[in-house]
Design a protein around this motif. Sequence first.
Motif, PDB file in Angstrom:
ATOM      1  N   GLY A 200       0.816  -1.211   0.000  1.00 16.82           N
ATOM      2  CA  GLY A 200       0.000   0.000   0.000  1.00 16.82           C
ATOM      3  C   GLY A 200       0.848   1.259   0.000  1.00 16.82           C
ATOM      4  O   GLY A 200       0.496   2.255  -0.653  1.00 16.82           O
ATOM      5  N   PHE A 201       1.966   1.219   0.713  1.00 15.65           N
ATOM      6  CA  PHE A 201       2.864   2.371   0.731  1.00 15.65           C
ATOM      7  C   PHE A 201       3.468   2.615  -0.648  1.00 15.65           C
ATOM      8  O   PHE A 201       3.571   3.760  -1.113  1.00 15.65           O
ATOM      9  CB  PHE A 201       3.960   2.141   1.772  1.00 15.65           C
ATOM     10  N   LEU A 202       3.839   1.540  -1.345  1.00 15.54           N
ATOM     11  CA  LEU A 202       4.390   1.687  -2.693  1.00 15.54           C
ATOM     12  C   LEU A 202       3.346   2.227  -3.667  1.00 15.54           C
ATOM     13  O   LEU A 202       3.644   3.066  -4.530  1.00 15.54           O
ATOM     14  CB  LEU A 202       4.929   0.340  -3.182  1.00 15.54           C
ATOM     15  N   ILE A 203       2.093   1.759  -3.530  1.00 15.54           N
ATOM     16  CA  ILE A 203       1.025   2.252  -4.400  1.00 15.54           C
ATOM     17  C   ILE A 203       0.760   3.729  -4.131  1.00 15.54           C
ATOM     18  O   ILE A 203       0.530   4.522  -5.061  1.00 15.54           O
ATOM     19  CB  ILE A 203      -0.257   1.410  -4.201  1.00 15.54           C
ATOM     20  N   ALA A 204       0.793   4.131  -2.859  1.00 16.98           N
ATOM     21  CA  ALA A 204       0.593   5.545  -2.521  1.00 16.98           C
ATOM     22  C   ALA A 204       1.703   6.407  -3.111  1.00 16.98           C
ATOM     23  O   ALA A 204       1.451   7.491  -3.650  1.00 16.98           O
ATOM     24  CB  ALA A 204       0.527   5.711  -1.002  1.00 16.98           C
ATOM     25  N   LEU A 205       2.948   5.922  -3.037  1.00 17.18           N
ATOM     26  CA  LEU A 205       4.053   6.662  -3.651  1.00 17.18           C
ATOM     27  C   LEU A 205       3.890   6.754  -5.166  1.00 17.18           C
ATOM     28  O   LEU A 205       4.197   7.787  -5.775  1.00 17.18           O
ATOM     29  CB  LEU A 205       5.386   5.995  -3.301  1.00 17.18           C
ATOM     30  N   ALA A 206       3.408   5.662  -5.779  1.00 20.44           N
ATOM     31  CA  ALA A 206       3.196   5.686  -7.227  1.00 20.44           C
ATOM     32  C   ALA A 206       2.121   6.705  -7.607  1.00 20.44           C
ATOM     33  O   ALA A 206       2.266   7.438  -8.603  1.00 20.44           O
ATOM     34  CB  ALA A 206       2.802   4.293  -7.721  1.00 20.44           C
ATOM     35  N   LEU A 207       1.038   6.778  -6.817  1.00 16.36           N
ATOM     36  CA  LEU A 207      -0.015   7.757  -7.091  1.00 16.36           C
ATOM     37  C   LEU A 207       0.501   9.182  -6.938  1.00 16.36           C
ATOM     38  O   LEU A 207       0.205  10.060  -7.765  1.00 16.36           O
ATOM     39  CB  LEU A 207      -1.203   7.519  -6.164  1.00 16.36           C
ATOM     40  N   LEU A 208       1.279   9.414  -5.896  1.00 13.32           N
ATOM     41  CA  LEU A 208       1.847  10.755  -5.716  1.00 13.32           C
ATOM     42  C   LEU A 208       2.804  11.104  -6.846  1.00 13.32           C
ATOM     43  O   LEU A 208       2.845  12.249  -7.321  1.00 13.32           O
ATOM     44  CB  LEU A 208       2.571  10.833  -4.364  1.00 13.32           C
ATOM     45  N   GLY A 209       3.584  10.123  -7.289  1.00 14.58           N
ATOM     46  CA  GLY A 209       4.488  10.372  -8.413  1.00 14.58           C
ATOM     47  C   GLY A 209       3.727  10.693  -9.696  1.00 14.58           C
ATOM     48  O   GLY A 209       4.129  11.568 -10.462  1.00 14.58           O
ATOM     49  N   GLU A 210       2.616   9.984  -9.924  1.00 13.83           N
ATOM     50  CA  GLU A 210       1.796  10.263 -11.100  1.00 13.83           C
ATOM     51  C   GLU A 210       1.222  11.674 -11.049  1.00 13.83           C
ATOM     52  O   GLU A 210       1.231  12.409 -12.053  1.00 13.83           O
ATOM     53  CB  GLU A 210       0.665   9.245 -11.209  1.00 13.83           C
ATOM     54  N   LEU A 211       0.701  12.058  -9.884  1.00  9.86           N
ATOM     55  CA  LEU A 211       0.140  13.408  -9.750  1.00  9.86           C
ATOM     56  C   LEU A 211       1.200  14.478  -9.973  1.00  9.86           C
ATOM     57  O   LEU A 211       0.960  15.492 -10.638  1.00  9.86           O
ATOM     58  CB  LEU A 211      -0.503  13.567  -8.367  1.00  9.86           C
ATOM     59  N   GLY A 212       2.386  14.262  -9.413  1.00 11.43           N
ATOM     60  CA  GLY A 212       3.464  15.220  -9.634  1.00 11.43           C
ATOM     61  C   GLY A 212       3.896  15.280 -11.089  1.00 11.43           C
ATOM     62  O   GLY A 212       4.164  16.363 -11.625  1.00 11.43           O
ATOM     63  N   LEU A 213       3.935  14.116 -11.755  1.00  6.50           N
ATOM     64  CA  LEU A 213       4.320  14.083 -13.161  1.00  6.50           C
ATOM     65  C   LEU A 213       3.310  14.820 -14.028  1.00  6.50           C
ATOM     66  O   LEU A 213       3.669  15.564 -14.946  1.00  6.50           O
ATOM     67  CB  LEU A 213       4.467  12.627 -13.618  1.00  6.50           C
ATOM     68  N   VAL A 214       2.016  14.615 -13.706  1.00  8.67           N
ATOM     69  CA  VAL A 214       0.967  15.316 -14.464  1.00  8.67           C
ATOM     70  C   VAL A 214       1.047  16.821 -14.236  1.00  8.67           C
ATOM     71  O   VAL A 214       0.914  17.621 -15.175  1.00  8.67           O
ATOM     72  CB  VAL A 214      -0.421  14.770 -14.065  1.00  8.67           C
ATOM     73  N   ALA A 215       1.284  17.225 -12.995  1.00 10.31           N
ATOM     74  CA  ALA A 215       1.353  18.656 -12.693  1.00 10.31           C
ATOM     75  C   ALA A 215       2.527  19.321 -13.403  1.00 10.31           C
ATOM     76  O   ALA A 215       2.397  20.406 -13.975  1.00 10.31           O
ATOM     77  CB  ALA A 215       1.453  18.856 -11.183  1.00 10.31           C
TER      78      ALA A 215
END
Length: 202
Positions: free
Chosen positions: A94-109
């Motif tokens: 779950g921690f890895l998935i949360a980091l992946a989601l945050l990375g995706e949001l940062g990449l999109v921004a």
Amino acid sequence: MLAAIAFYVLAAVAIVSAIAVISARNPVHSVLFLILTFFTAAGLFVLLGAEFLAMLLVVVYVGAVAVLFLFVVMMLDVDFVELKQGFLSYLPVGFLIALALLGELGLVAVAATSANGAPLAIAPEGVSEITNAEAIGQVLYTQYLLVFQLAGLILFVAMIGAIVLTLRHRPGVKKQDIAAQVGRRRSQAVELKDIRPGQGLN
């Protein structure tokens, strides 16, 4: 370049999570993968410059998925005690998935605000200064106002119908009778008591 990388990453995650929605055996996991699909699709909308559609996808559809999750729990009677037994073992994943989601949001921004981002690259020439949400609002509340109001009325009737169909009448429950309240007279609502000195009400 950064916008292309963000597109391929989000598209791959959306495809994998969409396949996991229909392949997962646990309905709770299917709902969680569906939420992930909606979030990645919202990121793709941001890359296309449709920030209003991205917000609509997150606010409306993710909220609807939460309601769907509630109905799944109510109808299938999911045993959460059994699900919570191995909760700690899923924390690293779950921690890895949360980091992946945050990375995706940062990449999109970063990709959306960069000089070579997709919104600037695909924007037609001569476009006005108004935002995407403002342009949709101008069309929705002028040209399609009647259709928009009719759609809201249909949803309102559907909500009332769902409430009426699920309403259960139980004995012994006090209910409000509006006709009796409005039609009662002063003599029925007010009672005068003649209290003598030194006495109280019985």
